[in-house]
Design an enzyme around this catalytic site. Structure first.
Site, PDB file in Angstrom:
ATOM      1  N   PRO A  58       0.932  -1.119   0.142  1.00 33.13           N
ATOM      2  CA  PRO A  58      -0.034   0.024  -0.004  1.00 33.13           C
ATOM      3  C   PRO A  58       0.876   1.147   0.062  1.00 33.13           C
ATOM      4  O   PRO A  58       0.677   2.039   0.989  1.00 33.13           O
ATOM      5  CB  PRO A  58      -0.777   0.120   1.377  1.00 33.13           C
ATOM      6  N   CYS A  59       1.494   1.600  -1.240  1.00 35.04           N
ATOM      7  CA  CYS A  59       2.219   2.900  -1.118  1.00 35.04           C
ATOM      8  C   CYS A  59       1.436   3.969  -1.106  1.00 35.04           C
ATOM      9  O   CYS A  59       1.814   4.952  -0.809  1.00 35.04           O
ATOM     10  CB  CYS A  59       3.137   2.634  -2.517  1.00 35.04           C
ATOM     11  N   HIS A  60       0.022   3.910  -1.561  1.00 36.50           N
ATOM     12  CA  HIS A  60      -0.915   4.985  -1.659  1.00 36.50           C
ATOM     13  C   HIS A  60      -1.143   5.514  -0.139  1.00 36.50           C
ATOM     14  O   HIS A  60      -1.725   6.590   0.063  1.00 36.50           O
ATOM     15  CB  HIS A  60      -2.094   4.415  -2.029  1.00 36.50           C
TER      16      HIS A  60
END
Length: 280
Positions: free
Chosen positions: A246-248
């Site tokens: 989850p780089c978001h």
């Protein structure tokens, strides 16, 4: 995704982009609906069906003040639980992730020679997505607008691999992440190639629970590299598996959303969607 579903997603994405640019003015439902050329009633129903919450509530989740407050309120829990006890302290979503296997140096050097990769195209709440897997797990996952360009990007990563367009169990399990049935998330495995530093950063991202946000500086502290924020930003930008890693959930320390490989509007949409799911 049908033509009408694609049109609806594009309208929602356009509306989210409008909200991002104008949230300080707290635009009314009429203003937002007008920006996507829909009646307020139709837009309210379409947006609520997609996000599970009203446009007004969603706007709150996307606001910069929400992001700042979330960091202030949730950061201690993230560090105390995720950092000190590892995955056992995070939400069940991230408790169940991941057995990370690094590709061997030989496989990486040879561009995936003798590596067999299955790939397929699927739909998600955030547009079309491509998923690719090896016998060890998911090696690639990316949002796309054009199938041929998406396949070309995968081929550039593994130019000598053997490709087969087929849906396998690994891909099916990975796509459960977009549903409310989490029963098979423990079966998701990743097959990643990267430097030890990149793998460490990606592993750390998995410790950020759904609905929470962190910063580049916080990630740097978690891996004991407090001065490596820029390098961490580069590693995050090279994330090969969208959404699952989850780089978001990483934003700037100022509270600004920051960049995203698959578009800032999509990043805002994902953050708001996750916040809506957690805070229902």
């Amino acid at each position: 995704m049908t033509e009408q579903e694609q049109i609806n997603y594009n309208r929602i994405a356009e509306a989210i982009n409008y909200i991002r640019k104008n949230f300080k003015k707290q635009p009314s439902l009429n203003n937002i609906a007008e920006s996507v050329h829909l009646s307020p009633h139709h837009f309210q129903r379409l947006f609520t069906d997609w996000a599970g919450v009203s446009p007004k509530k969603f706007m709150q989740y996307l606001s910069i003040e929400y992001a700042k407050q979330l960091l202030k309120d949730k950061q201690a829990t993230l560090f105390d639980t995720a950092y000190q006890t590892g995955f056992s302290g995070t939400s069940r979503l991230h408790d169940l992730f991941i057995n990370i296997e690094g590709m061997t140096p030989g496989e990486f050097k040879k561009g995936g020679e003798n590596l067999h990769i299955n790939y397929s195209f699927a739909e998600s709440p955030f547009g079309n997505i491509m998923v690719a897997s090896t016998s060890k797990g998911i090696c690639h996952m990316a949002f796309f607008e054009d199938k041929s360009k998406a396949l070309s990007k995968l081929n550039n990563r593994f130019p000598n691999a053997n490709y087969n367009q087929v849906v396998d169990v690994a891909q099916q399990n990975a796509l459960f992440i977009f549903q409310n049935d989490w029963s098979k998330l423990n079966q998701i495995k990743l097959h990643l190639n990267g430097t030890p530093f990149q793998l460490k950063v990606w592993e750390t991202l998995l410790k950020i629970p759904m609905g929470n946000l962190s910063t580049y500086g916080s990630i740097a502290k978690m891996i004991d590299k407090p001065k490596a924020s820029r390098a961490i930003g580069t590693a995050i930008g090279n994330n090969p598996v969208a959404f699952i890693i989850p780089c978001h959930r990483v934003i700037k320390s100022t509270g600004d959303i920051g960049g995203y490989m698959w578009g800032n509007t999509r990043k805002s949409a994902i953050i708001g969607w996750e916040a809506a799911k957690v805070n229902r």
